[in-house]
Scaffold this active site. Sequence first.
Site, PDB file in Angstrom:
ATOM      1  N   HIS A   1      -9.400  34.935  -3.686  1.00 49.04           N
ATOM      2  CA  HIS A   1     -10.765  34.516  -2.975  1.00 49.04           C
ATOM      3  C   HIS A   1     -11.849  34.239  -4.295  1.00 49.04           C
ATOM      4  O   HIS A   1     -11.927  35.129  -5.264  1.00 49.04           O
ATOM      5  CB  HIS A   1     -11.229  35.386  -2.180  1.00 49.04           C
ATOM      6  CG  HIS A   1     -12.660  34.833  -1.830  1.00 49.04           C
ATOM      7  ND1 HIS A   1     -12.715  33.769  -0.948  1.00 49.04           N
ATOM      8  CD2 HIS A   1     -13.896  35.242  -1.921  1.00 49.04           C
ATOM      9  CE1 HIS A   1     -14.014  33.423  -0.629  1.00 49.04           C
ATOM     10  NE2 HIS A   1     -14.837  34.169  -1.337  1.00 49.04           N
TER      11      HIS A   1
ATOM     12  N   VAL B   1       2.806   3.920  -2.857  1.00 48.07           N
ATOM     13  CA  VAL B   1       2.617   4.978  -4.005  1.00 48.07           C
ATOM     14  C   VAL B   1       1.893   4.491  -5.089  1.00 48.07           C
ATOM     15  O   VAL B   1       0.680   4.764  -5.360  1.00 48.07           O
ATOM     16  CB  VAL B   1       3.459   6.111  -4.156  1.00 48.07           C
ATOM     17  CG1 VAL B   1       3.138   7.139  -4.916  1.00 48.07           C
ATOM     18  CG2 VAL B   1       4.563   6.312  -3.244  1.00 48.07           C
TER      19      VAL B   1
ATOM     20  N   ALA C   1       0.834  -1.166  -0.118  1.00 48.42           N
ATOM     21  CA  ALA C   1      -0.145   0.120  -0.112  1.00 48.42           C
ATOM     22  C   ALA C   1       1.056   1.251  -0.080  1.00 48.42           C
ATOM     23  O   ALA C   1       0.581   2.142   0.824  1.00 48.42           O
ATOM     24  CB  ALA C   1      -1.144  -0.042   1.322  1.00 48.42           C
TER      25      ALA C   1
ATOM     26  N   VAL D   1       2.697 -11.966   3.605  1.00 51.66           N
ATOM     27  CA  VAL D   1       2.206 -12.693   2.568  1.00 51.66           C
ATOM     28  C   VAL D   1       2.870 -14.015   2.316  1.00 51.66           C
ATOM     29  O   VAL D   1       4.269 -14.007   2.501  1.00 51.66           O
ATOM     30  CB  VAL D   1       2.304 -11.755   1.212  1.00 51.66           C
ATOM     31  CG1 VAL D   1       2.281 -12.656  -0.165  1.00 51.66           C
ATOM     32  CG2 VAL D   1       1.610 -10.496   1.290  1.00 51.66           C
TER      33      VAL D   1
HETATM   34  P1  NAI Z   1       6.536   2.302  -2.012  1.00 53.58           P
HETATM   35  O1  NAI Z   1       7.840   2.178  -1.303  1.00 53.58           O
HETATM   36  O2  NAI Z   1       5.834   3.642  -2.218  1.00 53.58           O
HETATM   37  O3  NAI Z   1       5.555   1.041  -1.563  1.00 53.58           O
HETATM   38  C1  NAI Z   1       5.801  -0.065  -1.189  1.00 53.58           C
HETATM   39  C2  NAI Z   1       4.964  -0.714  -0.101  1.00 53.58           C
HETATM   40  O4  NAI Z   1       5.037  -2.208  -0.145  1.00 53.58           O
HETATM   41  C3  NAI Z   1       5.404  -0.399   1.178  1.00 53.58           C
HETATM   42  O5  NAI Z   1       4.410   0.379   1.967  1.00 53.58           O
HETATM   43  C4  NAI Z   1       5.915  -1.565   1.900  1.00 53.58           C
HETATM   44  O6  NAI Z   1       6.024  -1.527   3.139  1.00 53.58           O
HETATM   45  C5  NAI Z   1       5.223  -2.585   1.078  1.00 53.58           C
HETATM   46  N1  NAI Z   1       5.837  -3.968   1.030  1.00 53.58           N
HETATM   47  C6  NAI Z   1       7.063  -4.217   0.838  1.00 53.58           C
HETATM   48  N2  NAI Z   1       7.167  -5.432   0.710  1.00 53.58           N
HETATM   49  C7  NAI Z   1       6.281  -6.062   1.097  1.00 53.58           C
HETATM   50  C8  NAI Z   1       5.656  -7.408   1.354  1.00 53.58           C
HETATM   51  N3  NAI Z   1       6.439  -8.443   0.762  1.00 53.58           N
HETATM   52  N4  NAI Z   1       4.354  -7.450   1.694  1.00 53.58           N
HETATM   53  C9  NAI Z   1       3.646  -6.577   1.821  1.00 53.58           C
HETATM   54  N5  NAI Z   1       3.761  -5.435   1.619  1.00 53.58           N
HETATM   55  C10 NAI Z   1       5.153  -5.044   1.338  1.00 53.58           C
HETATM   56  O7  NAI Z   1       6.685   1.619  -3.712  1.00 53.58           O
HETATM   57  P2  NAI Z   1       5.997   1.375  -4.964  1.00 53.58           P
HETATM   58  O8  NAI Z   1       4.462   1.949  -4.635  1.00 53.58           O
HETATM   59  O9  NAI Z   1       6.347   0.145  -5.530  1.00 53.58           O
HETATM   60  O10 NAI Z   1       6.402   2.670  -5.651  1.00 53.58           O
HETATM   61  C11 NAI Z   1       8.108   2.525  -6.004  1.00 53.58           C
HETATM   62  C12 NAI Z   1       8.510   3.958  -5.935  1.00 53.58           C
HETATM   63  O11 NAI Z   1       7.928   4.718  -7.214  1.00 53.58           O
HETATM   64  C13 NAI Z   1       7.791   5.061  -4.988  1.00 53.58           C
HETATM   65  O12 NAI Z   1       8.311   4.702  -3.777  1.00 53.58           O
HETATM   66  C14 NAI Z   1       8.115   6.244  -5.387  1.00 53.58           C
HETATM   67  O13 NAI Z   1       9.196   6.774  -5.399  1.00 53.58           O
HETATM   68  C15 NAI Z   1       7.854   6.122  -6.807  1.00 53.58           C
HETATM   69  N6  NAI Z   1       6.633   6.286  -7.220  1.00 53.58           N
HETATM   70  C16 NAI Z   1       6.267   7.852  -7.209  1.00 53.58           C
HETATM   71  C17 NAI Z   1       4.800   8.309  -7.189  1.00 53.58           C
HETATM   72  C18 NAI Z   1       4.539   9.648  -7.145  1.00 53.58           C
HETATM   73  O14 NAI Z   1       5.385  10.591  -6.803  1.00 53.58           O
HETATM   74  N7  NAI Z   1       3.238  10.115  -7.300  1.00 53.58           N
HETATM   75  C19 NAI Z   1       3.855   7.312  -7.958  1.00 53.58           C
HETATM   76  C20 NAI Z   1       4.265   6.157  -7.926  1.00 53.58           C
HETATM   77  C21 NAI Z   1       5.754   5.654  -7.635  1.00 53.58           C
END
Ligand code: NAI
Length: 472
Positions: free
Chosen positions: A451, A190, A188, A244
Amino acid sequence: MAKTFDVVVIGGGPGGYIAAIRAAQLGFNTACIDEWKNDKGGPALGGTCTNIGCIPSKALLQSSEHFEHAGHSFADHGIGLTNLSIDVKKMLGRKDTVVKQNNDGILYLFKKNKVTFFHGRGSFVAAVDGGYEIAVGEERLLGKQVIVATGSSPRALADTPFDEEKILSNDGALRIPAVPKKLGLIGAGVIGLEMGSVWRRLGAEVTVLEGLPTFLGAVDEQIAKEAHKAFVKQGLKIELGVKVGEIKNLKKGVTVAYTDAKGAEQLLEVDKLIVSIGRVPNTTGLNGEAVGLKLDERGAIVVDEDCRTNLKGVWAVGDVVRGPMLAHKAEEEGVAVAERIAGQHGHVNFNTVPWVIYTSPEIAWVGQNEQQLKAAGRAYKAGTFPFMANGRARALGDTTGMVKFLADAVSDEILGVHIVGPMASELIAEAVVAMEFKASAEDIARICHAHPSLSEATKEAALAVDKRTLNF
Ligand code: NAI
Ligand code: FAD
């Protein structure tokens, strides 16, 4: 015979292509190498961000938000619709067009700035007199200075490879051909929240499994709590603190065995599963070993504060190095490195890099959050203002959330600004400017804001630091 360039950039994502443009602007003879291929095998500049990241995800977030509004909130405005439907093929086609416009835009910018583009994989051959020899297919380049901007790739779960049909990375998540009945997401973060929102709005039953017991641990707790409440109300099922277990990729769908936060064994059955558990730095094929390029234990290229690697004349920027994996952080580093090569004082202020999560409500922040200030023992004052009390938000029909200011208890300097609510992605820019100029909360409170506008909530939150809001 190698073609000689002052600067060779490897990678054409936001870190690399921006570095190449800035280097060319500064008068360097610059080449940029990028291997991304479009569906016809041609170049597709812009990296992860343009092809399977920021741009396509925002295109789908926009389409799905229109759909949700049409189905849920148009009626409040007296607008009636019958037979509302979603044409997923058309929605994906629009997204692809937006991507292509951006790809072509970068090619145009390269021509305009006289950056020489090479389509293919760039890899180090050897350190030579006066620089580094780099191979792109049969071609050999000599770069007097080299900037590595090879980005990152999605992390897969052990023993669960992406097939991009049923077990999807961010790539497959952006091109699901029909709305799945049941969609599962692991992580959960980004991507999990943005992609989960897209497909939930279009009608999928979405379950997100998160390993950590806290929701959005990096976000200010008060803001994260408000966002969590809104997502759950929208129908996103978020399970925190899960472990998981076995994932089975079956003929008809995917099953995920997991232990829930209470320790009970559960089985999630879904049509598609998106795995969004973070990303890993990308150095495959770079052949950094040939020149002794140093990586850390995560596989990221080791750099100092100024993006210098262990090799003289080799720099690295963006997702392939430490720091947040954000397009604008990569761009800032790219510009700063080009300027440093030119002997200027390029600078990136990591304390003022904003974060945005493009869900609805949007979440945006800059600087430190309340947990961090408490942990550091810093004396601070907090001020919040809810969008519920903002006239423009009421007129928009979008009153969820708040703006929150954190300021130093004595000097009143702004230490962090946190927003959950409408257009948080745009509102945060004012906070970034304020922090760059070392403004106090009172500075913002004394500035005239139009405003009715959402930005008045920013001014009011600054007033709230001194406990003198006018409209709440
Ligand atoms: P993330 O680091 O944001 O979130 C990964 C989540 O997965 C974490 O909450 C973590 O605790 C959880 N997790 C890790 N291993 C797990 C497991 N085995 N089982 C269950 N949960 C687990 O990484 P995400 O969403 O893959 O995105 C990667 C990166 O891409 C982000 O950190 C961000 O830097 C970038 N990004 C930025 C966006 C934005 O700026 N709006 C949008 C999408 C991505
Ligand atoms: P990349 O964009 O990954 O680009 C690297 C490029 O180098 C690629 O084109 C790759 O093919 C190429 N390459 C790699 N190795 C070689 C080689 N040896 N030779 C030649 N070419 C090579 N960030 C935000 O700030 N805002 C967002 O809204 C946002 N949304 C995102 C949504 C999703 C779904 C994802 C996955 C990411 C999102 N991000 C967002 C993160 C953002 O995409 C990255 O931080 C950003 O793309 C990093 O830029 P980069 O230049 O370092 O790397």
